[in-house]
Design an enzyme around this catalytic site. Structure first.
Site, PDB file in Angstrom:
ATOM      1  N   LYS A  12      24.462   2.142   6.117  1.00 20.62           N
ATOM      2  CA  LYS A  12      23.437   1.340   6.798  1.00 20.62           C
ATOM      3  C   LYS A  12      22.936   0.279   5.819  1.00 20.62           C
ATOM      4  CE  LYS A  12      21.287   1.648  10.867  1.00 20.62           C
ATOM      5  NZ  LYS A  12      22.083   1.768  12.109  1.00 20.62           N
ATOM      6  N   THR A  57      25.131   6.312  11.043  1.00 21.59           N
ATOM      7  CA  THR A  57      24.387   5.346  10.217  1.00 21.59           C
ATOM      8  C   THR A  57      22.908   5.351  10.600  1.00 21.59           C
ATOM      9  OG1 THR A  57      24.740   3.404  11.605  1.00 21.59           O
ATOM     10  CG2 THR A  57      26.452   3.895   9.980  1.00 21.59           C
ATOM     11  N   HIS A 257      22.082 -28.420 -11.697  1.00 24.82           N
ATOM     12  CA  HIS A 257      22.011 -29.697 -12.404  1.00 24.82           C
ATOM     13  C   HIS A 257      20.812 -30.556 -11.981  1.00 24.82           C
ATOM     14  CE1 HIS A 257      26.013 -28.721 -13.796  1.00 24.82           C
ATOM     15  NE2 HIS A 257      26.452 -28.650 -12.557  1.00 24.82           N
TER      16      HIS A 257
END
Ligand code: URC
Length: 298
Positions: A12, A57, A257
């Protein structure tokens, strides 16, 4: 061509919870996002219509909350992850290995009128603490790592990049003066279980403090960085030297950058930059104690 089920697991993801612990008049609070993944003898669920013996789950999700409740004393994300992984392996005969990830949101106790508040917290910074535990039947804890994600840092000087290969594809010029910014992802492996919540907190804070010191340098003078690569190794090496329990550290430092900008009718004087987030450089490495195995990114 014949096909076979080579590997399988089920779990899960993104189970979110808050947990408070009350010690006298002081409350403690954490917010965790948990993922579980079970390796098991449940091939039949993939190969047949049977779900016999299956740890659903949904059951895993419920267990995330159940184990948080069972941790009655204030505990670290590491200790919680170990408890949860152990629970799955000891409770379910078909489960051979449980893997648990915990991400801790950056809630910090707030200061009000110059004092730490008993029960007030604010989200401080962007970084998330990340923990991973793998616990296997008959073996116990196989892997325990802690880390940070999205620890975003910048310095406006004391950074350069010179002497790199120049060819017909190169435009970048040597510089010994630039902004360097990155969003640190680090995971480090401990040599074993630590003794208490305090020990995990101490080790975590010491690693983070060391990474920060090596990135920024001392507050008045800083420290010169000849490349992100060099600074990355300095950071990892210092973490290993400062915190004896750490035997391997993975660091990923994107180079975010800030490009020199020359507004019309003027020149660049280390003052105006074009802020970018993409494309960005991407520098990573694993640094270990001399005799330790490196660990993979998790
Ligand atoms: O510190 C840096 N490392 C690089 O590998 C690199 N490449 C680049 O274009 N700029 C930089 N800076």
């Amino acid at each position: 061509m014949a096909a076979k089920l080579a590997v399988h697991q089920h779990g899960k993801s993104r189970v979110r919870l808050g947990r408070t612990w009350i010690e006298g008049s002081v409350h403690h609070f954490v917010e965790w996002k948990v993922q579980s993944m079970l390796e098991s003898n449940m091939e039949h669920a993939f190969l047949t219509s049977s779900n016999k013996g299956m740890t659903a789950t949904d059951t895993q999700k419920n267990t995330v909350y159940y184990v948080a409740k069972k941790c009655s004393q204030r505990c670290s994300a590491e200790e919680y992850a170990i408890e949860l992984a152990k629970h799955f392996v000891s409770e379910y005969p078909l489960v051979s290995r449980a893997k648990v990830w915990v991400e801790e949101a950056p809630w910090k106790r707030v200061d009000v009128q110059g004092q730490p508040h008993n029960h007030g917290f604010c989200k401080n910074g962007s970084e998330v603490k990340s923990v991973y535990v793998s616990f296997a039947e008959g073996k116990g804890i196989e892997k325990l790592t802690t880390g940070v994600q999205d620890l975003t840092v910048l310095k406006t000087t004391q950074s350069g990049y010179e002497g790199f290969l120049k060819d017909k594809y190169t435009i970048l010029k040597d510089t010994n003066e630039r902004i360097v910014a990155t969003s640190i992802t680090a995971t480090w492996r401990y040599s074993g279980e630590l003794k208490s919540c305090k020990e995990y907190d101490r080790a975590f804070n010491d690693v983070k403090k060391t990474l920060m010191l090596k990135f920024y340098g001392p507050p008045d003078k800083g420290v010169y960085s000849p490349s992100v690569q060099y600074t990355l190794f300095e950071m990892g090496k210092a973490a290993i030297q400062a915190v004896p329990e750490v035997e391997s550290i993975y660091l990923n430092l994107p180079n975010l950058h800030f490009l020199p900008c020359t507004p019309v009718t003027s020149k660049f004087e280390n003052d105006v930059y074009i802020a970018t987030s993409e494309p960005h450089g991407n520098i990573e490495a694993v640094i270990t104690c001399a005799d330790a195995q490196p660990h993979a990114k998790l």
